[in-house]
Design a protein around this motif. Structure first.
Motif, PDB file in Angstrom:
ATOM      1  N   MET A   1       0.835  -1.178   0.000  1.00  0.00           N
ATOM      2  CA  MET A   1       0.000   0.000   0.000  1.00  0.00           C
ATOM      3  C   MET A   1       0.884   1.247   0.000  1.00  0.00           C
ATOM      4  SD  MET A   1      -3.075  -0.833   2.609  1.00  0.00           S
ATOM      5  CE  MET A   1      -2.694  -2.416   3.316  1.00  0.00           C
ATOM      6  N   PRO A   2       0.438   2.281  -0.706  1.00  0.00           N
ATOM      7  CA  PRO A   2       1.276   3.483  -0.790  1.00  0.00           C
ATOM      8  C   PRO A   2       1.275   4.275   0.511  1.00  0.00           C
ATOM      9  CG  PRO A   2      -0.804   3.823  -1.929  1.00  0.00           C
ATOM     10  CD  PRO A   2      -0.781   2.398  -1.489  1.00  0.00           C
ATOM     11  N   LYS A   3       2.441   4.819   0.827  1.00  0.00           N
ATOM     12  CA  LYS A   3       2.546   5.707   1.983  1.00  0.00           C
ATOM     13  C   LYS A   3       2.525   7.136   1.462  1.00  0.00           C
ATOM     14  CE  LYS A   3       4.963   2.943   5.395  1.00  0.00           C
ATOM     15  NZ  LYS A   3       4.236   3.041   6.618  1.00  0.00           N
ATOM     16  N   ILE A   4       1.813   8.003   2.189  1.00  0.00           N
ATOM     17  CA  ILE A   4       1.775   9.409   1.792  1.00  0.00           C
ATOM     18  C   ILE A   4       2.261  10.255   2.958  1.00  0.00           C
ATOM     19  CG2 ILE A   4      -0.102   9.111   0.128  1.00  0.00           C
ATOM     20  CD1 ILE A   4      -2.024  10.264   2.215  1.00  0.00           C
ATOM     21  N   ASN A   5       2.700  11.472   2.653  1.00  0.00           N
ATOM     22  CA  ASN A   5       3.133  12.407   3.693  1.00  0.00           C
ATOM     23  C   ASN A   5       1.919  12.943   4.428  1.00  0.00           C
ATOM     24  OD1 ASN A   5       5.791  12.116   2.918  1.00  0.00           O
ATOM     25  ND2 ASN A   5       5.744  13.891   1.555  1.00  0.00           N
ATOM     26  N   GLY A   6       2.122  13.392   5.654  1.00  0.00           N
ATOM     27  CA  GLY A   6       1.047  13.922   6.467  1.00  0.00           C
ATOM     28  C   GLY A   6       0.348  15.117   5.853  1.00  0.00           C
ATOM     29  N   ASN A   7       1.080  15.928   5.051  1.00  0.00           N
ATOM     30  CA  ASN A   7       0.458  17.112   4.449  1.00  0.00           C
ATOM     31  C   ASN A   7      -0.301  16.790   3.162  1.00  0.00           C
ATOM     32  OD1 ASN A   7       2.676  16.594   2.919  1.00  0.00           O
ATOM     33  ND2 ASN A   7       3.431  18.689   2.841  1.00  0.00           N
ATOM     34  N   GLU A   8      -0.327  15.527   2.740  1.00  0.00           N
ATOM     35  CA  GLU A   8      -1.053  15.128   1.533  1.00  0.00           C
ATOM     36  C   GLU A   8      -2.425  14.535   1.849  1.00  0.00           C
ATOM     37  OE1 GLU A   8       1.398  12.450  -0.717  1.00  0.00           O
ATOM     38  OE2 GLU A   8       3.061  13.861  -0.801  1.00  0.00           O
ATOM     39  N   ILE A   9      -2.780  14.479   3.136  1.00  0.00           N
ATOM     40  CA  ILE A   9      -4.061  13.893   3.534  1.00  0.00           C
ATOM     41  C   ILE A   9      -5.189  14.828   3.123  1.00  0.00           C
ATOM     42  CG2 ILE A   9      -5.469  13.125   5.474  1.00  0.00           C
ATOM     43  CD1 ILE A   9      -2.833  12.472   6.935  1.00  0.00           C
ATOM     44  N   ARG A  10      -6.190  14.289   2.453  1.00  0.00           N
ATOM     45  CA  ARG A  10      -7.354  15.049   1.992  1.00  0.00           C
ATOM     46  C   ARG A  10      -8.624  14.389   2.531  1.00  0.00           C
ATOM     47  NH1 ARG A  10      -3.885  18.030   1.223  1.00  0.00           N
ATOM     48  NH2 ARG A  10      -2.921  18.692  -0.702  1.00  0.00           N
ATOM     49  N   PRO A  11      -9.718  15.153   2.684  1.00  0.00           N
ATOM     50  CA  PRO A  11     -10.975  14.533   3.110  1.00  0.00           C
ATOM     51  C   PRO A  11     -11.389  13.432   2.141  1.00  0.00           C
ATOM     52  CG  PRO A  11     -11.136  16.915   3.253  1.00  0.00           C
ATOM     53  CD  PRO A  11      -9.827  16.603   2.565  1.00  0.00           C
ATOM     54  N   GLY A  12     -11.841  12.320   2.695  1.00  0.00           N
ATOM     55  CA  GLY A  12     -12.233  11.174   1.870  1.00  0.00           C
ATOM     56  C   GLY A  12     -11.155  10.115   1.769  1.00  0.00           C
ATOM     57  N   ASN A  13      -9.888  10.472   2.092  1.00  0.00           N
ATOM     58  CA  ASN A  13      -8.818   9.477   2.072  1.00  0.00           C
ATOM     59  C   ASN A  13      -9.049   8.450   3.174  1.00  0.00           C
ATOM     60  OD1 ASN A  13      -6.039  11.735   1.292  1.00  0.00           O
ATOM     61  ND2 ASN A  13      -7.486  10.728  -0.043  1.00  0.00           N
ATOM     62  N   LYS A  26     -12.275  15.692   7.839  1.00  0.00           N
ATOM     63  CA  LYS A  26     -11.835  17.066   7.633  1.00  0.00           C
ATOM     64  C   LYS A  26     -10.330  17.106   7.753  1.00  0.00           C
ATOM     65  CE  LYS A  26     -13.821  19.926  10.544  1.00  0.00           C
ATOM     66  NZ  LYS A  26     -14.667  20.870  11.283  1.00  0.00           N
ATOM     67  N   ALA A  27      -9.682  17.915   6.929  1.00  0.00           N
ATOM     68  CA  ALA A  27      -8.238  18.093   7.023  1.00  0.00           C
ATOM     69  C   ALA A  27      -7.928  19.580   6.909  1.00  0.00           C
ATOM     70  CB  ALA A  27      -7.527  17.305   5.930  1.00  0.00           C
ATOM     71  N   ASP A  28      -7.423  20.163   8.001  1.00  0.00           N
ATOM     72  CA  ASP A  28      -7.028  21.570   8.001  1.00  0.00           C
ATOM     73  C   ASP A  28      -5.515  21.647   8.030  1.00  0.00           C
ATOM     74  OD1 ASP A  28      -9.661  22.557   8.097  1.00  0.00           O
ATOM     75  OD2 ASP A  28      -9.727  22.263  10.278  1.00  0.00           O
ATOM     76  N   HIS A  29      -4.950  22.380   7.075  1.00  0.00           N
ATOM     77  CA  HIS A  29      -3.497  22.537   7.019  1.00  0.00           C
ATOM     78  C   HIS A  29      -3.128  23.823   7.734  1.00  0.00           C
ATOM     79  CE1 HIS A  29      -3.048  19.079   4.413  1.00  0.00           C
ATOM     80  NE2 HIS A  29      -4.156  19.481   3.822  1.00  0.00           N
ATOM     81  N   VAL A  30      -2.298  23.689   8.785  1.00  0.00           N
ATOM     82  CA  VAL A  30      -1.962  24.809   9.654  1.00  0.00           C
ATOM     83  C   VAL A  30      -0.481  25.113   9.540  1.00  0.00           C
ATOM     84  CG1 VAL A  30      -2.002  25.618  12.041  1.00  0.00           C
ATOM     85  CG2 VAL A  30      -3.762  24.045  11.240  1.00  0.00           C
ATOM     86  N   LYS A  31      -0.161  26.405   9.391  1.00  0.00           N
ATOM     87  CA  LYS A  31       1.235  26.839   9.396  1.00  0.00           C
ATOM     88  C   LYS A  31       1.385  27.875  10.496  1.00  0.00           C
ATOM     89  CE  LYS A  31       5.160  28.202   6.687  1.00  0.00           C
ATOM     90  NZ  LYS A  31       5.941  28.137   7.884  1.00  0.00           N
ATOM     91  N   PRO A  32       1.781  27.414  11.693  1.00  0.00           N
ATOM     92  CA  PRO A  32       1.925  28.360  12.802  1.00  0.00           C
ATOM     93  C   PRO A  32       3.140  29.269  12.608  1.00  0.00           C
ATOM     94  CG  PRO A  32       2.662  26.190  13.463  1.00  0.00           C
ATOM     95  CD  PRO A  32       2.128  26.062  12.066  1.00  0.00           C
ATOM     96  N   GLY A  33       3.181  30.366  13.342  1.00  0.00           N
ATOM     97  CA  GLY A  33       4.320  31.295  13.254  1.00  0.00           C
ATOM     98  C   GLY A  33       5.607  30.634  13.671  1.00  0.00           C
ATOM     99  N   LYS A  34       5.542  29.810  14.701  1.00  0.00           N
ATOM    100  CA  LYS A  34       6.726  29.079  15.163  1.00  0.00           C
ATOM    101  C   LYS A  34       6.532  27.600  14.892  1.00  0.00           C
ATOM    102  CE  LYS A  34       9.045  31.359  18.947  1.00  0.00           C
ATOM    103  NZ  LYS A  34       9.158  31.466  20.386  1.00  0.00           N
ATOM    104  N   GLY A  35       7.585  26.913  14.543  1.00  0.00           N
ATOM    105  CA  GLY A  35       7.494  25.476  14.330  1.00  0.00           C
ATOM    106  C   GLY A  35       7.083  25.133  12.908  1.00  0.00           C
ATOM    107  N   GLY A  36       7.036  23.836  12.626  1.00  0.00           N
ATOM    108  CA  GLY A  36       6.719  23.369  11.281  1.00  0.00           C
ATOM    109  C   GLY A  36       5.222  23.279  11.030  1.00  0.00           C
ATOM    110  N   ALA A  37       4.883  23.222   9.772  1.00  0.00           N
ATOM    111  CA  ALA A  37       3.478  23.095   9.378  1.00  0.00           C
ATOM    112  C   ALA A  37       2.981  21.685   9.691  1.00  0.00           C
ATOM    113  CB  ALA A  37       3.330  23.379   7.898  1.00  0.00           C
ATOM    114  N   PHE A  38       1.670  21.578   9.876  1.00  0.00           N
ATOM    115  CA  PHE A  38       1.073  20.266  10.138  1.00  0.00           C
ATOM    116  C   PHE A  38      -0.350  20.249   9.611  1.00  0.00           C
ATOM    117  CE2 PHE A  38       0.312  22.840  13.910  1.00  0.00           C
ATOM    118  CZ  PHE A  38      -1.041  22.645  14.158  1.00  0.00           C
ATOM    119  N   ALA A  39      -0.880  19.036   9.492  1.00  0.00           N
ATOM    120  CA  ALA A  39      -2.270  18.854   9.085  1.00  0.00           C
ATOM    121  C   ALA A  39      -3.053  18.380  10.301  1.00  0.00           C
ATOM    122  CB  ALA A  39      -2.367  17.836   7.961  1.00  0.00           C
ATOM    123  N   GLN A  40      -4.112  19.118  10.658  1.00  0.00           N
ATOM    124  CA  GLN A  40      -5.016  18.706  11.743  1.00  0.00           C
ATOM    125  C   GLN A  40      -6.134  17.932  11.069  1.00  0.00           C
ATOM    126  OE1 GLN A  40      -4.581  19.459  15.099  1.00  0.00           O
ATOM    127  NE2 GLN A  40      -6.327  18.135  15.522  1.00  0.00           N
TER     128      GLN A  40
END
Length: 187
Positions: A1-13, A26-40
């Motif tokens: 099975m294919p592995k995807i990065n955390g920032n590639e997650i989309r609703p319905g996956n 739901k997938a919200d992509h957050v880029k805080p002022g400090k630290g790295g971006a993440f997908a909630q």
């Protein structure tokens, strides 16, 4: 099975996470002022319906699962279980009646729906986008009432209440969108 990065997650996956199969609601992509971006990501378990909120960083790898989709015909309901038949192999599958949620009344005898499988385990069922229903009860048609966006309540033959345009009368067949549960057009 294919592995995807955390920032590639989309609703319905559909993801394999913590030993279970989860669908991303739901997938919200957050880029805080400090630290790295993440997908909630808000996820729902396909087997038991529990929900989970998880954070995935872009470096996190997640297993993406592809579900096999088969067209199946609805046969009958028996003690809280919906019985479907594969139209090619004639195999029968049972799913809990609450899998369709509030859209359950739109399931009609003999209707062909899409059932999603993971390794021969039936996990999900999807109704056709549009279903034909008959109006059991509504207010009478009023001549000359053509105001835009005016709707009146109506009771369908399956017991569901929706709103319909004023020109639609009792006993008429209409097409209902099963995703939004709204009037789409006359049949």
């Amino acid at each position: 099975m294919p592995k995807i990065n955390g920032n590639e997650i989309r609703p319905g996956n559909v993801l394999e996470h913590d030993g279970g199969l989860w669908v991303a609601v739901k997938a919200d992509h957050v880029k805080p002022g400090k630290g790295g971006a993440f997908a909630q990501v808000e996820m729902k378990n396909l087997r038991n319906g529990s929900k989970l909120n998880e954070r995935f960083r872009s470096a996190d790898k997640v297993e993406r699962v592809r579900l096999e989709q088969r067209d199946m015909q609805f046969l009958y309901e028996d003690s809280g279980q919906l019985i479907f038949m594969d139209t090619e192999t004639y195999d029968q599958v049972q799913l809990p009646a609450d899998i369709l949620g509030e859209r359950r009344p739109f399931l009609q005898d003999g209707m062909t729906i899409v059932v999603e499988f993971h390794e021969d385990e039936a996990l999900n069922a999807t109704l056709p986008q549009k279903v034909t229903c008959t109006i059991e009860e509504t207010e009478p048609v009023v001549k000359g009432q053509t105001a835009a966006n005016s709707f009146k309540p109506a009771l369908l033959d399956n017991g569901v209440r929706i709103t319909v345009p004023p020109f639609v009368g009792q006993g008429e067949a209409i097409i209902v969108n099963t995703e939004t549960m709204e009037y789409a057009e006359r049949a």
